[in-house]
Design a protein around this motif. Structure first.
Motif, PDB file in Angstrom:
ATOM      1  N   ALA A 105       0.774  -1.128   0.023  1.00 49.11           N
ATOM      2  CA  ALA A 105      -0.039  -0.006   0.017  1.00 49.11           C
ATOM      3  C   ALA A 105       0.895   1.364   0.199  1.00 49.11           C
ATOM      4  O   ALA A 105       0.241   2.407  -0.226  1.00 49.11           O
ATOM      5  N   ALA A 106       2.323   1.193   0.321  1.00 47.07           N
ATOM      6  CA  ALA A 106       2.947   2.449   0.303  1.00 47.07           C
ATOM      7  C   ALA A 106       4.056   2.646  -0.683  1.00 47.07           C
ATOM      8  O   ALA A 106       4.921   3.402  -0.606  1.00 47.07           O
ATOM      9  N   ARG A 107       3.962   1.639  -1.567  1.00 50.82           N
ATOM     10  CA  ARG A 107       5.236   1.505  -2.278  1.00 50.82           C
ATOM     11  C   ARG A 107       5.016   2.524  -3.521  1.00 50.82           C
ATOM     12  O   ARG A 107       4.002   2.875  -3.911  1.00 50.82           O
ATOM     13  N   ARG A 108       6.059   3.331  -4.040  1.00 45.52           N
ATOM     14  CA  ARG A 108       5.931   4.227  -5.106  1.00 45.52           C
ATOM     15  C   ARG A 108       5.325   5.490  -4.736  1.00 45.52           C
ATOM     16  O   ARG A 108       4.818   6.334  -5.100  1.00 45.52           O
ATOM     17  N   LYS A 109       5.458   5.844  -3.238  1.00 41.77           N
ATOM     18  CA  LYS A 109       4.912   7.075  -2.721  1.00 41.77           C
ATOM     19  C   LYS A 109       5.748   7.857  -1.908  1.00 41.77           C
ATOM     20  O   LYS A 109       5.388   8.846  -1.061  1.00 41.77           O
TER      21      LYS A 109
END
Length: 168
Positions: free
Chosen positions: A85-89
């Protein structure tokens, strides 16, 4: 996003994020998520950080020792896991930067990381945070799960040398 010290109460979310990484087959040789006691025993007590998004831990970063010899007291292995849910952020970069700062505050001058070459996002993250590639260990272990099960895996060795600690 809030970055803060890891607490025992974070165990379910930390282990959930770890399981997500294991499931990719490109994060670790581990095949199963340990229980909290096993996780806790295998890592240094500090620094340990988590990234919280909307009150839920979505990423974590910890340190492990590399040797019990006193000359290596300032050398540690950094580990970071970022949940799906937190990848590439930008979470990984913020968290790894915070781990670097916390490790320097504790006197670490060198951080090591071992990353599968297929994990290009992790390699890019580490390079963005000042790590450099030292080399590649060939066929360091045979994978027992994931898309490369049964295959020998290489590991890219990376290092970050502090420009503030251990420079005198």
């Amino acid at each position: 996003m809030k970055i803060r010290p890891m607490a025992q109460a974070d165990a379910p979310d930390v282990l959930r994020v770890y399981a997500e990484g294991i499931a990719t087959g490109h994060a670790t040789f581990e095949t199963e998520t340990p229980d909290w006691d096993g996780f806790d025993r295998a890592r240094l007590k500090t620094p340990r950080l988590v990234a919280e998004i909307d009150g839920r831990v979505e990423a974590w970063a910890v340190m492990s020792g590399v040797s019990s010899r006193c000359c290596y007291a300032g050398v540690g292995e950094s580990t970071i896991y970022v949940g799906e849910a937190a990848r590439r952020k930008g979470v990984g970069r913020a968290l790894l930067t915070a781990l670097i700062e916390a490790s320097e505050a504790e006197g670490y001058w060198t951080l090591n990381a071992g990353i599968f070459p297929e994990n290009v996002a992790s390699i890019a993250l580490h390079e963005a945070c000042g790590y450099r590639r030292l080399g590649r260990q060939a066929r360091v272990g045979k994978m027992r799960h994931g898309p490369m099960a049964g295959q020998w895996r290489d590991v890219v060795l990376m290092e970050r040398r502090s420009d503030r600690v251990g420079v005198e």
